[in-house]
Scaffold this motif. Structure first.
Motif, mmCIF file in Angstrom:
data_model
loop_
_atom_site.group_PDB
_atom_site.id
_atom_site.type_symbol
_atom_site.label_atom_id
_atom_site.label_comp_id
_atom_site.label_asym_id
_atom_site.label_seq_id
_atom_site.Cartn_x
_atom_site.Cartn_y
_atom_site.Cartn_z
ATOM 1 N N GLU A 71 0.815 -1.217 0.000
ATOM 2 C CA GLU A 71 0.000 0.000 0.000
ATOM 3 C C GLU A 71 0.848 1.268 0.000
ATOM 4 O O GLU A 71 0.331 2.360 -0.241
ATOM 5 N N LEU A 72 2.140 1.143 0.252
ATOM 6 C CA LEU A 72 3.020 2.309 0.240
ATOM 7 C C LEU A 72 3.381 2.755 -1.182
ATOM 8 O O LEU A 72 3.920 3.849 -1.365
ATOM 9 N N GLU A 73 3.100 1.929 -2.169
ATOM 10 C CA GLU A 73 3.543 2.242 -3.533
ATOM 11 C C GLU A 73 3.024 3.596 -4.021
ATOM 12 O O GLU A 73 3.776 4.416 -4.563
ATOM 13 N N GLY A 74 1.730 3.846 -3.840
ATOM 14 C CA GLY A 74 1.169 5.093 -4.321
ATOM 15 C C GLY A 74 1.798 6.307 -3.663
ATOM 16 O O GLY A 74 2.255 7.232 -4.340
ATOM 17 N N GLY A 75 1.835 6.302 -2.334
ATOM 18 C CA GLY A 75 2.352 7.456 -1.611
ATOM 19 C C GLY A 75 3.838 7.676 -1.770
ATOM 20 O O GLY A 75 4.308 8.809 -1.612
#
Length: 335
Positions: free
Chosen positions: A261-265
């Motif tokens: 989930e860190l990919e976008g941010g």
């Protein structure tokens, strides 16, 4: 000037609401009425749910506004509702997009509204914002719908400890971790460039756009001109906390492998060097000046939390996740 904010009680919009009222704007907030403590004195509240189009239409049917700002539109479906609600009922509709909509990674590290493409393959949130912008510009071309687009970057205030990695619900967690001497993760080597903008500075540029005919059909980002490395950002947070942070540098791909989930941010935003040219907003709003340094702004934020001890809560799950990632990273080095 009669202005409607849809939402209007969030981190960024709260500061804008206060400044707008102080400058004599007749401000209305349209929301579900769940955050009365954040409504600035002098604002009128219209109770309704923008996610229920029939409810919203009934609540707003007799209203006309000089400006409508939607702070909580995230998808083309949200924007489509706004177009139907406010066609012929406002002289300016301002859509809050995001600076993360700009090309990642950009072909040039200096970002301008008209030369930097909109493209983000890493973050659905950003792609949705891009789609909203295109829908609104198409509507303007077809019907004259009076849209202005604003793209904030990382904007913080009293209630946010801004960092690339922190608990969203319990932002004090990062300060507590630093003060306890626990290691703090910085993505990459911490040398990429970034911009932090205080919400009170953002507000000065934003309020200057309200009611401006010249802004119709245009897009603006509004950020600080201060450019910092992520190492400098975390060091400033540590200084505000009164303790030197123990920084652990971990590559972005490694972090994402442990939490996809860190990919976008990260890949879609904060790990990419971004320096914003604010010439366009300054050309229309000459008194816009992001005067508050991050070092001073984060001191104010820490002081606010300390004055509100009930907000100084920690996220144990986030702390445990940071520890697991640091341990896994350390295990990969040769002894």
């Amino acid at each position: 000037m009669k202005v409607l904010f849809i939402g209007g009680t969030g981190l960024i919009s709260e500061a804008v609401s206060k400044l707008a009222i102080s400058r004599g704007i007749d401000l209305y907030l349209f929301n579900r009425g769940n955050r009365d403590g954040f409504v600035p004195e002098g604002a009128h509240v219209i109770i309704g749910d923008i996610r229920n189009p029939q409810d919203a239409a009934a609540a707003l049917k007799n209203e006309q506004f000089d400006v409508v700002v939607d702070w909580i539109a995230f998808t083309p479906e949200h924007v489509s509702v706004d177009i139907e609600l406010f066609r012929g009922k406002t002289k300016q509709y301002i859509f809050i997009s995001s600076a993360s909509a700009y090309q990642k990674p950009p072909k040039h590290y200096i970002i301008t509204e008209d030369a930097t493409p909109l493209e983000n393959k890493y973050w659905q949130y950003s792609r949705d914002k891009i789609a909203c912008e295109q829908l609104l510009l198409d509507e303007q071309a077809a019907t004259g719908f009076p849209v202005t687009i604003v793209r904030p970057s990382f904007t913080y205030g009293d209630t946010m400890i801004p960092a690339a990695l922190n608990s969203w619900q319990h932002p004090w967690s990062l300060i507590a971790r630093i003060r306890a001497g626990r290691p703090v993760i910085v993505h990459g080597d911490g040398s990429s460039l970034w911009t932090m903008t205080h919400n009170t500075d953002f507000a000065k540029g934003f309020v200057g756009l309200l009611g401006r005919e010249e802004a119709i059909g245009e897009a603006y980002h509004i950020t600080s001109d201060e450019v910092l490395t992520w190492n400098q950002i975390y060091e400033a947070i540590g200084a505000a906390a009164g303790a030197e942070p123990k920084l652990v540098h971990i590559s972005t791909p490694f972090l994402i492998s442990h939490d996809p989930e860190l990919e976008g941010g990260l890949l879609g935003d904060k790990s990419v060097t971004s320096v914003f040219d604010n010439s366009k907003i300054k050309g229309l709003v000459p008194d816009f000046d992001a005067a508050l340094s991050f070092a001073e702004g984060i001191k104010r934020t820490v002081a606010w939390f300390e004055a509100h001890p009930e907000r100084c809560t920690e996220d144990q799950a986030w702390n445990d996740q940071m520890d697991r990632i640091i341990e896994a990273h350390a295990a990969g080095f040769k002894k």
